[in-house]
Design an enzyme around this catalytic site. Structure first.
Site, mmCIF file in Angstrom:
data_model
loop_
_atom_site.group_PDB
_atom_site.id
_atom_site.type_symbol
_atom_site.label_atom_id
_atom_site.label_comp_id
_atom_site.label_asym_id
_atom_site.label_seq_id
_atom_site.Cartn_x
_atom_site.Cartn_y
_atom_site.Cartn_z
ATOM 1 N N ALA A 117 0.841 -1.199 0.000
ATOM 2 C CA ALA A 117 0.000 0.000 0.000
ATOM 3 C C ALA A 117 0.875 1.249 0.000
ATOM 4 C CB ALA A 117 -0.912 0.001 1.220
ATOM 5 N N LYS A 118 0.455 2.267 -0.733
ATOM 6 C CA LYS A 118 1.171 3.547 -0.752
ATOM 7 C C LYS A 118 0.458 4.492 0.200
ATOM 8 C CE LYS A 118 3.571 6.599 -3.979
ATOM 9 N NZ LYS A 118 3.561 7.793 -3.125
ATOM 10 N N GLU A 119 1.049 4.654 1.381
ATOM 11 C CA GLU A 119 0.453 5.547 2.372
ATOM 12 C C GLU A 119 0.594 7.002 1.921
ATOM 13 O OE1 GLU A 119 -1.300 4.414 4.755
ATOM 14 O OE2 GLU A 119 -0.665 2.314 4.855
#
Length: 373
Positions: A117-119
């Site tokens: 996931a790309k926070e």
């Protein structure tokens, strides 16, 4: 005793020295493409931060000394150079470059494909200043004052200490491990009380999300996401969701499903980052979430239209040129936003200081979902 065991990496000192010497040459030859800044640290060390013009990453990938986005070096007493902080190589969205076209990904990359996931925050690097102290940097800067609540690196350092304390560890525990392994931790600072971006991070979700561990080398060598997760748990950082696929086709299917829902594991995210191999080297690319990009368009247009008077009041100005809206909902958002500045100016009082960004967007989405537009 730190339980995370990673292999020691033998650094090619001659290669590192060559790359850094070449950086100094490029800086002299094309100062518009590359610049550097020295930082004098608390123990007297002098570290140099390197900043490349964004276009260089696309146009000169094969000729530039390194594609590292976030790089701090120092000169040793013998005149040789050492990498102290090492970010990822600049990576691109699918379809953005030749290497990230799906046919190229299918043909030229090898699994496993680690999808993380790309926070949605700002990047923070954590490395060893010594065997007893860590140093925390933003992409290109180090805070001299570690208590500066407005500086990304300083706020990152405060969160490092909080995370360590949550697992009964101190700064020395982390510093000794980083120093011994010669690595950089890469994390995302997500804290709405400090700075809002697009997606919300409040209460227990605030802090540092660990998403990478890089060896301090001229080429990118980044550890597996399973080791990253183990390290996050060991030192009290937030973990970043991930899953592993065998084939690029599975990654593509995952990306298509994310675009349909706008979520990753039931959470809104900026998108996903994929790690794999290409030509025998670590390779990364990203899959941007279109819903997030639409939210970002709202923010950018709002910033361009807001103007503040000397008395602190806010108004909407007429744009000097026609606004470019990629998403069909954006014109409706602009119409709604103009009205809200009039009847709810308090929502926008600190918008350009990254406060209220999420609330404004969420209020618009409520109007949209209720069919009031």
């Amino acid at each position: 005793m730190v339980a995370v065991d990673i292999p020691h990496f033998v650094v090619d000192r001659a290669r590192v020295n060559h790359v850094i010497e070449r950086l100094f040459q490029v800086k002299e030859e094309t100062p518009k493409d590359l610049r550097s800044k020295d930082f004098v640290l608390e123990d007297g060390q002098i570290w140099t931060s390197w900043t490349m013009k964004e276009s260089v990453y696309k146009k000169r990938q094969d000729t530039f000394p390194t594609m590292s986005r976030g790089l701090f070096t120092k000169q040793l007493s013998d005149g040789q150079y050492q990498i102290m902080v090492r970010g990822y190589d600049k990576f691109f969205n699918v379809l953005e470059t030749q290497a990230t076209q799906w046919p190229s990904i299918m043909a030229e990359t090898q699994g496993p494909y680690e999808v993380m996931a790309k926070e949605n925050g700002c990047i923070i690097f954590i490395a060893a200043l010594s065997e007893e102290k860590v140093i925390v940097t933003s992409k290109h800067s180090i805070s001299v004052d570690k208590s500066d609540t407005k500086a990304h690196a300083a706020v990152g350092y405060m969160w490092v200490r909080k995370h360590l304390a949550s697992v009964q560890l101190g700064e020395k525990d982390l510093a000794a491990w980083l120093f011994d392994k010669n690595i950089t931790l890469v994390a995302e600072l997500c804290d709405d009380e400090f700075e809002q971006h697009i997606l919300p991070y409040v209460d227990k979700d605030r802090g540092l999300y660990l998403h990478g561990i890089n060896f301090n080398t001229s080429e990118l060598y980044t550890l597996s996401v399973s080791v990253v997760e183990q390290t996050a748990k060991e030192f009290g950082f937030h973990s970043t969701d991930f899953q592993v696929f065998d084939t690029a086709d599975q990654v593509k299917e995952f990306g298509q499903a994310m675009q349909q829902t706008g979520v990753y594991h039931s959470r809104e995210v900026e998108g996903a980052v994929v790690r794999c191999k290409r030509k025998g080297m670590d390779f990364m690319f990203k899959i941007k979430n279109e819903q997030y990009l639409m939210y970002r368009e709202y923010r950018e247009i709002t910033n361009s239209l807001l103007q503040y008077k000397d008395d602190g009041s806010v108004l909407v100005i007429e744009p000097k040129k026609e606004l470019k809206c990629k998403y069909e909902k954006t014109p409706f958002y602009i119409e709604w936003m103009r009205k809200r500045v009039l009847d709810h100016p308090e929502w926008f009082a600190e918008y350009k200081a990254n406060k209220g960004v999420i609330h404004v967007r969420q209020e618009f989405e409520k109007y949209w979902d209720n069919g009031r537009l």
